[in-house]
Design a protein around this motif. Structure first.
Motif, short mmCIF file in Angstrom:
data_model
loop_
_atom_site.label_atom_id
_atom_site.label_comp_id
_atom_site.label_asym_id
_atom_site.label_seq_id
_atom_site.Cartn_x
_atom_site.Cartn_y
_atom_site.Cartn_z
N CYS A 282 -8.79 -3.69 -0.97
CA CYS A 282 -8.38 -3.58 -2.52
C CYS A 282 -9.26 -2.27 -3.14
N LYS A 296 -4.47 -2.28 -9.35
CA LYS A 296 -3.86 -2.25 -8.11
C LYS A 296 -3.42 -3.64 -7.75
N CYS A 298 -4.93 -6.70 -7.05
CA CYS A 298 -5.58 -7.24 -5.86
C CYS A 298 -5.69 -8.72 -5.93
N GLU A 432 -4.33 3.96 -8.71
CA GLU A 432 -4.22 3.11 -7.95
C GLU A 432 -3.02 2.00 -8.76
N THR A 434 0.27 0.09 -10.04
CA THR A 434 1.37 -0.42 -9.62
C THR A 434 2.52 -0.10 -10.34
N THR A 501 3.85 -3.48 -4.82
CA THR A 501 4.45 -2.50 -5.52
C THR A 501 5.92 -2.61 -5.93
#
Lengths: 523, 472
Positions: A282, A296, A298, A432, A434, A501
């Motif tokens: 992460c 991101k 995580c 970071e 998405t 992603t």
């Protein structure tokens, strides 16, 4: 001979009395039962005999009745067909062989207005009766935006593989709750089901019912999907309320064992263990800030946050504030399926709770629910009641009812909501993040925020391999600081297994197109 | 013979008849106007056609009656004209509905029935005129009783001996079909056999009234019970019974069979005043009905449909009765209004089920109005029977009135599910040439008897006496 003649006459009087009494029985006592019997074709013929009102979007009819010269005097037509079908529904005298009269969508929900049966029409109907004019139904004006609906539909079905994509788009005005777009694909042609040809209707209905891609299903309001990472908005809201700051460092290992709280560098095969998508690290492999993990997406941070810090109850409470598990099903006035966070066990057993924390396990939501989450965040934490009908109009175009936006509830106080807004902006703008492909850069003063999701469906294909995950994007756009449009996009099996992603890459561009169209159209 | 001065002669009541005929015409025109207003929202030139029919038949029959039967009952004719006219309006209205239905289903429309009914009405009126002009005294018919009976039997049995392709329609072999022209001879047979039955029973009534075995208890001088007829006198009743069974077996015609037997039992009762005959008749009827139920699938189906019209097992067979009940229920108390319902959804809406068509569109109120018209018609027939001086006239008039009443009862009871459906036409209302013709024939005989009943004895047959001038 006169005596027997009188007696025969008296006997005949008895016979006449018998048929008189029986006629009373059939026509009066049993009358309403017979006249409303579903096998009585007159019920349907009477419905068709009056001109049904229009369903209107921005001044243009998307459902209208045209006079015909057959026995069913009016034919229901849908000029744009599949585009609005999930909203309008169809108006058919045969739905299945066992059901006689079949309508769906707004045709059902607003039937009393469209058919003119609403008590409000009493005066007008009386006037029609006196002047000998056919009674007419009123019309229903929807909140939809033509351009937004069209773009959402076009973007959703567009596919590189040839067969149209399955999914849904719902767009809301965050400040009012007005539904700006409601698209479900694949759709169907309601004109075929509303024809006056019973054979053709039955054939089309059978074909549509047996189609594995379920064209008759209104995915926007009635299909429940695992929300995946989009649910992290809800979990984050719960965390913010518990005092977790966006920049606080939280446990974010590569592998997390919910039963024991242990962490590791990777999950052993077969163990009850949570990893990030694609076994990613992460931030630094041990901890991450809430904002970073949110951007991101995580999983381990949210799994650990749910189990170690929040517990199931606050997450469920927060979800309910956003509209999950309503006490009564939401009606806009189309019925909306109830989104759910799962069972009690899903909120207590650590293994289950960990997965609930990132929107898997038994968490299920409708695309509308996704849009409601984004809208509430966009609107400074105030959730407005979604609605699809702007106005109901009488045949003479006088307004019968005008929907006033109502607040459903304050989900989050504005200060905390501001933090959540920043986190959602990070998804679109932070390195970071998405959801970069949702960003709108070519309109002045516009800012986009959102959350992607790549949700495992839990289903496998015929070879036993997991199906590709569903791709989600929920988000909103502000212009000059004011929230303008909130949107939820889901594309079934639109992602790639193990790659977070991909959800953003599939769904976010659709959301971007929808928001951009609205912002450009409404200035 | 009592001498009657011209001033004391009973009124002919012809002007009352004329006034009532005018009412009948107005009602028919209003009904047609209602149909056109409901269907097209405007009135058309058809209105004149449908006014012309009752005006035409009213004027012709009225003028003829003034000349040849001036003392005839003043109510019978206006009722017949009104029923005939209303039937025509409904048949026209059903034509419009069936045409729309055919367009809707993509089938071909069988063709309008109303113009044909107009032609039949004209022929019926011509027959009426011929009968009332030719038969100046109903008692002449007694002389031809056996010839008429033979003619009746031939007519009745002809379809059952003809090959099915000449005689069968909808499963019942009661037709004669030649060159696209179909004809139901049983309709005439019922009148011819009534004439014969009346004549025969008048000549044999003394014998038939003789008591045979007594069934009952004696309380002192009071006897409670039945006088059964003598065994040897059962012949005529058994013959009638066998005839009806024959009609049933060969023709599959429940309605006519029931009608004939009921008629004969009633004639027998009136002629002999013996309740014993009625009891015996009912027993024979029960036996006949039981046998028919055991042997004929059609009878079993009709009874099953009658008991359970909504059972899925009778989805197809019960369709007609269900639609009839739906129509009647939809009509309710006041009806949908003429032209505004969907009576065409009931199969055979213009013949067997025309009462359902009326029930849907003019409601309980309207149908009770129609029943009242029939009630008055029957009462006037019965009062002619009471007033006429000869036994044959009494039997014939009551027999004819009873025919109309029983036929109406069987039809209405059938379409409203009081009794199993038997398949008969509604007098004067239903579409169908033989039915209409025979009813005009019946009316002619009834008017002739009613004229005899009210005519002063010193007035020559068919000619008003004294200073009474015949209106042109």
């Amino acid at each position: 001979m006169n005596k027997p003649i009188r007696k025969v006459a008296a006997f005949l009087a008895v016979l006449f009395a018998a048929i008189f009494l029986n006629l009373n029985w059939v026509q009066v006592v049993q009358g309403s039962r017979y006249s409303n019997d579903p096998q009585n074709a007159r019920v349907l013929l009477n419905e068709y005999a009056s001109a049904r009102g229009q369903i209107v979007v921005q001044g243009r009819a998307i459902a209208e009745s045209r006079a015909t010269n057959d026995e069913l005097k009016y034919l229901r037509g849908y000029p744009q067909g599949p585009l609005y079908a999930p909203v309008t529904g169809f108006y058919s005298f045969v739905a299945t062989p066992s059901r006689f009269l079949g309508t769906t969508g707004i045709e059902t929900a607003e039937n009393t207005v469209l058919s003119g049966k609403d008590p409000q029409f009493f005066g007008a109907n009386l006037a029609d009766l006196l002047t000998g004019r056919n009674p007419r139904g009123g019309s229903v004006e929807l909140t939809l935006d033509k351009a937004v609906q069209q773009v959402a539909y076009r973007e959703l079905i567009r596919s590189s593989t040839g067969s149209p994509r399955r999914g849904a788009v719902v767009a809301l005005d965050p400040t009012t709750g007005a539904v700006l777009a409601a698209v479900s694909t694949p759709s169907y042609n309601p004109n075929v089901l509303s024809s006056h040809n019973a054979t053709a209707i039955n054939k089309a209905f059978r074909r549509l019912s047996n189609d594995p891609s379920q064209p008759l299903l209104n995915r926007a309001f009635n299909q429940l999907y695992p929300p995946g990472s989009t649910f992290k908005v809800v979990v984050s809201a719960a965390a913010l309320k518990q005092g977790v700051r966006p920049n606080a460092a939280l446990l974010a290992p590569n592998a997390y064992f919910p039963e024991t709280g242990r962490t590791a560098a990777r999950c052993p095969h077969g163990a009850d263990c949570v990893e990030n998508f694609g076994d990613e690290t992460c931030q630094n492999g041990k901890t991450a800030t809430l904002a970073f993990a949110f951007a991101k997406s995580c999983n381990t941070l949210f799994a650990a946050l749910a189990v170690e810090r929040l517990g199931g109850r606050p997450i469920a409470d927060e979800a309910e504030l956003f509209g999950f598990r309503p006490s009564a099903p939401l009606s806009i006035p189309l019925p909306v399926a109830r989104s759910t966070v799962g069972t009690e066990a899903d909120l207590t057993a650590p293994g289950f709770l960990a997965r609930t924390g990132f929107g898997q396990q038994d968490v299920r939501m409708t695309p509308l629910q996704g849009a409601m989450i984004a809208a509430a965040v966009a609107n400074n934490g105030t959730l407005m009641r979604p609605y699809l009908v702007r106005r109901e109009l009488a045949p003479d175009l006088s307004v019968l009812s005008d929907t006033r936006p109502t607040q459903l509830r304050q989900v989050l106080d504005p200060t905390l909501d501001h933090d959540l807004q920043s986190m959602m902006q990070g998804v679109v703008t932070a390195p970071e993040g998405t959801g970069h492909s949702a960003n709108i850069t070519d309109i002045q003063g516009v800012s986009v925020a959102g959350k992607t999701g790549t949700a495992d469906t839990g289903r496998t294909d015929k070879n036993g391999n997991p199906e590709p995950p569903d791709a989600w994007f929920i988000g909103y756009a502000t212009k000059d600081g004011a929230p303008r449009i909130a949107v939820a996009v889901i594309i079934e099996n639109g992602g790639v297994q193990g790659n977070e992603t991909t959800g953003g890459e599939a769904a976010a561009p659709v959301a971007k197109a929808v928001m951009e169209t609205y912002l450009k159209g409404s200035g | 013979m009592t001498r009657t001065s011209p001033a004391a002669r009973p009124p002919t009541r012809r002007n009352a008849e004329l006034l009532l005929l005018l009412f009948a015409v107005l009602i028919v025109v209003a009904a047609e106007a209602a149909v056109e207003a409901a269907r097209d929202g405007r009135l058309s030139s058809h209105l004149i056609t449908y006014a012309a029919v009752p005006v035409g038949i009213g004027v012709i029959t009225h003028v003829v009656i003034r000349r040849v039967a001036p003392y005839a009952d003043p109510l019978l004719l206006p009722i017949a004209v009104l029923l005939n006219g209303l039937g025509l309006v409904m048949i026209h209205r059903l034509d419009l509905g069936l045409k729309d239905q055919a367009v809707q289903n993509g089938t071909t429309f069988a063709g309008a029935a109303a113009p044909t009914q107009v032609v039949w009405t004209a022929i019926g009126v011509a027959l009426f005129v011929a009968v009332i002009v030719a038969i100046r005294d109903h008692r002449v018919l007694q002389r031809y009783a056996y010839s008429l009976a033979l003619l009746g039997l031939v007519l009745l049995l002809l379809p059952t001996v003809l090959p099915a392709r000449f005689s069968e329609v909808n499963g019942a072999r009661i037709w004669i079909r030649v060159a696209g022209f179909s004809f139901q001879p049983g309709e005439f047979a019922k009148i011819l056999l009534t004439v014969f039955g009346a004549a025969y029973l008048v000549s044999k009534r003394e014998v038939l009234a003789l008591a045979g075995r007594r069934l009952g208890v004696r309380f002192g001088s009071h006897f409670v019970g039945l006088d059964l007829p003598r065994g040897r006198d059962f012949g005529p009743l058994l013959a009638a019974w066998l005839l009806c069974i024959g009609v049933l077996v060969r023709g599959h015609d429940l309605g006519t069979s029931l009608l004939f037997f009921g008629l004969f039992v009633v004639l027998l009762y009136i002629a002999t005043e013996r309740v014993g005959w009625v009891v015996v008749g009912l027993l024979l009827f029960a036996v006949g009905a039981y046998i028919a139920y055991q042997i004929f699938g059609t009878v079993q189906v009709r009874v099953a449909v009658w008991l359970h019209p909504f059972a899925s097992a009778h989805a197809a067979d019960g369709y007609q009765l269900r639609q009839s009940l739906f129509g009647l229920g939809t009509g309710g108390i006041f009806g949908t209004g003429l032209g505004a319902g969907h009576p065409e959804l009931v199969p055979l809406p213009a013949t067997d089920f025309i009462v359902s068509s009326f029930g849907e569109e003019i409601g309980l109120v309207g149908v009770v109005g129609l029943l009242t018209l029939y009630g008055v018609f029957v009462i006037r027939g019965a009062s002619a029977a009471l007033a006429v001086r000869d036994a044959f006239g009494k039997l014939l008039a009551m027999g004819l009135a009873f025919l109309v009443a029983l036929q109406l009862f069987v039809v209405v009871a059938g379409v409203t599910r009081l009794l199993p459906e038997t398949g008969l036409t509604t007098p004067f209302l239903s579409y169908g040439g033989s039915s209409l013709l025979s009813n005009w024939l019946l009316l002619g005989l009834l008017l002739r008897i009613s004229d005899a009943a009210r005519r002063p004895t010193n007035v020559a047959v068919g000619r008003p006496a004294g200073q009474v001038t015949v209106p042109a």
